[in-house]
Design a protein around this motif. Structure first.
Motif, short mmCIF file in Angstrom:
data_model
loop_
_atom_site.label_atom_id
_atom_site.label_comp_id
_atom_site.label_asym_id
_atom_site.label_seq_id
_atom_site.Cartn_x
_atom_site.Cartn_y
_atom_site.Cartn_z
N ALA A 30 66.96 8.68 0.24
CA ALA A 30 65.56 8.27 0.28
C ALA A 30 64.74 9.04 -0.75
O ALA A 30 63.91 8.46 -1.49
CB ALA A 30 65.00 8.48 1.67
N LEU A 31 64.94 10.33 -0.82
CA LEU A 31 64.19 11.14 -1.78
C LEU A 31 64.51 10.75 -3.21
O LEU A 31 63.62 10.74 -4.08
CB LEU A 31 64.49 12.63 -1.54
CG LEU A 31 63.94 13.20 -0.23
CD1 LEU A 31 64.55 14.56 0.05
CD2 LEU A 31 62.42 13.28 -0.24
N ASP A 32 65.76 10.40 -3.48
CA ASP A 32 66.14 9.99 -4.83
C ASP A 32 65.41 8.71 -5.25
O ASP A 32 65.23 8.47 -6.46
CB ASP A 32 67.65 9.76 -4.91
CG ASP A 32 68.46 11.06 -4.93
OD1 ASP A 32 67.85 12.13 -5.14
OD2 ASP A 32 69.68 10.99 -4.74
N LEU A 33 65.01 7.90 -4.29
CA LEU A 33 64.27 6.67 -4.58
C LEU A 33 62.76 6.93 -4.66
O LEU A 33 61.99 5.99 -4.89
CB LEU A 33 64.55 5.62 -3.51
CG LEU A 33 65.99 5.09 -3.46
CD1 LEU A 33 66.19 4.22 -2.23
CD2 LEU A 33 66.34 4.32 -4.73
N GLY A 34 62.35 8.17 -4.47
CA GLY A 34 60.93 8.51 -4.52
C GLY A 34 60.21 8.36 -3.20
O GLY A 34 58.97 8.38 -3.16
N PHE A 35 60.97 8.24 -2.10
CA PHE A 35 60.38 8.00 -0.80
C PHE A 35 59.96 9.31 -0.13
O PHE A 35 60.24 10.40 -0.62
CB PHE A 35 61.34 7.24 0.10
CG PHE A 35 61.71 5.86 -0.39
CD1 PHE A 35 60.95 5.21 -1.35
CD2 PHE A 35 62.83 5.21 0.10
CE1 PHE A 35 61.28 3.94 -1.81
CE2 PHE A 35 63.17 3.94 -0.34
CZ PHE A 35 62.40 3.30 -1.29
N TYR A 36 59.31 9.17 1.02
CA TYR A 36 58.78 10.30 1.78
C TYR A 36 59.57 10.47 3.08
O TYR A 36 60.11 9.50 3.61
CB TYR A 36 57.30 10.08 2.12
CG TYR A 36 56.38 10.10 0.93
CD1 TYR A 36 55.51 11.16 0.71
CD2 TYR A 36 56.37 9.05 0.02
CE1 TYR A 36 54.65 11.19 -0.38
CE2 TYR A 36 55.52 9.05 -1.08
CZ TYR A 36 54.67 10.12 -1.27
OH TYR A 36 53.83 10.14 -2.36
N LEU A 37 59.59 11.69 3.59
CA LEU A 37 60.17 11.99 4.89
C LEU A 37 59.04 12.43 5.83
O LEU A 37 58.21 13.26 5.45
CB LEU A 37 61.20 13.13 4.81
CG LEU A 37 62.37 12.96 3.85
CD1 LEU A 37 63.29 14.18 3.94
CD2 LEU A 37 63.15 11.68 4.11
N SER A 38 59.04 11.88 7.03
CA SER A 38 58.01 12.24 8.00
C SER A 38 58.59 13.15 9.07
O SER A 38 59.62 12.85 9.68
CB SER A 38 57.44 10.97 8.66
OG SER A 38 56.38 11.31 9.52
N MET A 39 57.91 14.24 9.31
CA MET A 39 58.33 15.26 10.26
C MET A 39 57.65 15.00 11.60
O MET A 39 56.43 14.97 11.69
CB MET A 39 57.96 16.64 9.71
CG MET A 39 58.36 17.81 10.58
SD MET A 39 57.91 19.42 9.84
CE MET A 39 59.10 19.52 8.51
N SER A 40 58.47 14.80 12.63
CA SER A 40 57.95 14.56 13.98
C SER A 40 58.24 15.76 14.87
O SER A 40 58.79 16.78 14.43
CB SER A 40 58.62 13.31 14.57
OG SER A 40 59.97 13.60 14.91
#
Length: 259
Positions: free
Chosen positions: A167-177
């Motif tokens: 996901a990060l390689d595609l420029g996406f974000y990670l959401s921390m819950s």
């Protein structure tokens, strides 16, 4: 210090009759905005009404993967029409969930691709739910990104390091819950620690997944402050510095928050 709860479900029955009090408690905790997520398109009018009635509330709409088999298949055109609303900031949540609903995986994949196309056409980010489907999720996200770029957040991220990196390689974000704040989530916190700070947002996924010290209780947007405190520790930052970073990120991810 201000925070945005980037993913909650204010239309769920656990919050019935409490929205004003819930928003007040969130404000007291420094949570000045929240994005409430529609998980079934037939419920979009109720979710949109919450955003219309409350200044701090924004919304997103899609068909949750666990509901795909029981709901009409979404269309790109229907999602585009909803996206015209000034406070609709994202497409979804959509995604893949093979934990309980693997029997509908073909329908889930079709729905996911429809939502991705809607995200492309509207220039709104995609909100992704992923559980026990890492390989298919990484493959479809990459295939679709090659077909045409789009933005995306991996909501409530608790999957593998491989999916995080994809996901990060595609420029996406990670959401921390709140999951990231659970005592036994050291491996997940390590994944976040290795991610770029400018790709991290925070959420509650309320009414679910309350972080300590509220674990086991109903979650609500105010409690995102506890997750953010853990995020600050993960990144070795003061709480206000981490909050400022996630605020920049969430506004980049959801441009209509500040439109």
């Amino acid at each position: 210090m201000q925070l945005t709860d980037s993913h909650c479900h204010l239309d769920f029955p656990q919050f019935e009759g409490e929205i004003d009090a819930l928003i007040s408690r969130a404000s007291d905790a420094g949570v000045h905005r929240m994005v409430t997520i529609c998980t079934k398109l037939r419920q979009a009018p109720q979710v949109r009404a919450l955003a219309d009635a409350h200044a701090p509330v924004f919304w997103a709409a899609g068909t949750h993967p666990m509901s795909v088999a029981d709901e009409p298949m979404a269309t790109v055109e229907a999602l585009e029409a909803l996206a015209a609303h000034p406070k609709m900031v994202a497409i979804g949540e959509t995604g893949l969930d093979y934990h309980y609903t693997e029997d509908s995986k073909a329908q889930q994949q079709e729905s996911l691709r429809i939502h991705i196309e809607a995200a492309r056409r509207t220039a709104l980010p995609l909100v992704i739910h992923a559980r026990d489907a890492d390989a298919d999720m990484a493959r479809i996200l990459a295939e679709e990104h090659r077909a045409g770029p789009y933005s995306c957040v991996m909501h409530c991220f608790s999957s593998s390091r491989a999916l995080a990196e994809a996901a990060l390689d595609l420029g996406f974000y990670l959401s921390m819950s709140g999951i990231a704040a659970f005592p036994r989530s050291a491996d997940l916190r390590a994944i976040f620690a290795d991610a770029p700070l400018d790709r991290i947002v925070v959420e509650t996924d309320s009414p679910y997944l309350a972080p300590p010290p509220h674990r086991g209780r109903r979650n609500e947007p105010a409690f995102v402050a506890h997750t953010a405190a853990v995020g600050a520790e993960v990144f070795g930052l003061a709480p206000d510095a981490f909050a400022e970073a996630t605020e920049r990120n969430v506004e980049r991810l959801f441009p209509k928050l500040v439109a």
